[in-house]
Design an enzyme around this catalytic site. Sequence first.
Site, mmCIF file in Angstrom:
data_model
loop_
_atom_site.group_PDB
_atom_site.id
_atom_site.type_symbol
_atom_site.label_atom_id
_atom_site.label_comp_id
_atom_site.label_asym_id
_atom_site.label_seq_id
_atom_site.Cartn_x
_atom_site.Cartn_y
_atom_site.Cartn_z
ATOM 1 N N HIS A 147 -0.347 -27.659 -34.291
ATOM 2 C CA HIS A 147 -0.574 -28.046 -32.900
ATOM 3 C C HIS A 147 0.576 -28.947 -32.449
ATOM 4 O O HIS A 147 1.187 -28.698 -31.430
ATOM 5 C CB HIS A 147 -1.916 -28.764 -32.761
ATOM 6 N N HIS A 203 4.481 -35.004 -25.719
ATOM 7 C CA HIS A 203 4.444 -35.953 -26.829
ATOM 8 C C HIS A 203 5.827 -36.385 -27.317
ATOM 9 O O HIS A 203 6.070 -37.566 -27.550
ATOM 10 C CB HIS A 203 3.644 -35.353 -27.985
ATOM 11 N N GLU A 239 4.391 -29.274 -25.883
ATOM 12 C CA GLU A 239 4.297 -30.279 -26.947
ATOM 13 C C GLU A 239 5.478 -31.243 -26.907
ATOM 14 O O GLU A 239 5.317 -32.448 -27.126
ATOM 15 C CB GLU A 239 4.197 -29.602 -28.314
#
EC number: 4.6.1.19
Length: 323
Positions: free
Chosen positions: A117, A179, A175
């Site tokens: 993930h 992040h 992603e």
Amino acid sequence: MRCRCLLLTVVTDCQTNKSFLCPTMSLLASALVGLTGLSLNYFVPKFMSPGSGPSQFAVSSASGLASSCDATNIASCTNTTAIGNLCCFEAPGGLLLQTQFWDSNPATGPSDSWTIHGLWPDKCDLKFSENCDPSRAYKNIAGLLSENGAAKTLDFMKTYWVDINGKDETFWEHEWKTHGTCMSTLEPSCLPAGSAKGTEAVAFFDTVVKLFQTLPTYKWLANQGITPSSSATYTLDTLSTALQTESGFQPVLDCEGSTLDSVSWYFHLKGSVIDGTFVQIDTPEEGNCPSDGIKYPPKSDDGESEPNKKMPSRHARRRHHHK
């Protein structure tokens, strides 16, 4: 359940250059972390026991990128004084989660492996920032990796970092944007002089892949006799104990209803995300799985899949939980 904070730690927010306080356990515990790399457990839920010992993973960039940091320095979230150089100390997001999916229907990735993930930089109090630098929301991650010496990383991602709706590139972009741009040690100013635009994103994907490769969740469960089944169910204690027995540390498990679909492994970091040392710790929070009746189904697409199913989002669940 949360531990009592016996000491307040001062670190500096990379976005504002302002000092802020971060909870740790004790001065003695912090000193031990800095000197020996011992893991620091924030709290121990009733269903788990402390990890069997410290575990550290050093990473290096597949593209040959190197930081100027000393990876033996104090680990993130464990300092007792202000840290000035956030290129070599991950803050405020010093609690790093390597998150993995188990997507069974529709299936993604190999039938005998969980999939990536991402890597999430949570603050030391379990709060987090997202989308920290829209100017670095890079597109064409595949091209960026190929052009910067990380073709092997990209090849691995095509198998093990895949989107449930088949939109891998969009997933990777998300992603990184959500992040990766929040990691202080990946600020462009922290890179070697002359680094190409997007080099820090290449380092991010290199590191996530290398860290994932040290965390074979499927294999660890299988070693304890737990394999995907269309009929079997498990207790949370059984799953958690199996993973702790194999790894020495307790991750957090999350479910969609009663179906296991996510695991997160927790770390502090010594040095830079580029080539630092990840110090594994036990989970500082509980997941959302029920205590029993948990399903761990095989990966299959039997024609009853949900083609428009959204990606499970632990952060969305946690936003609701922490309100």
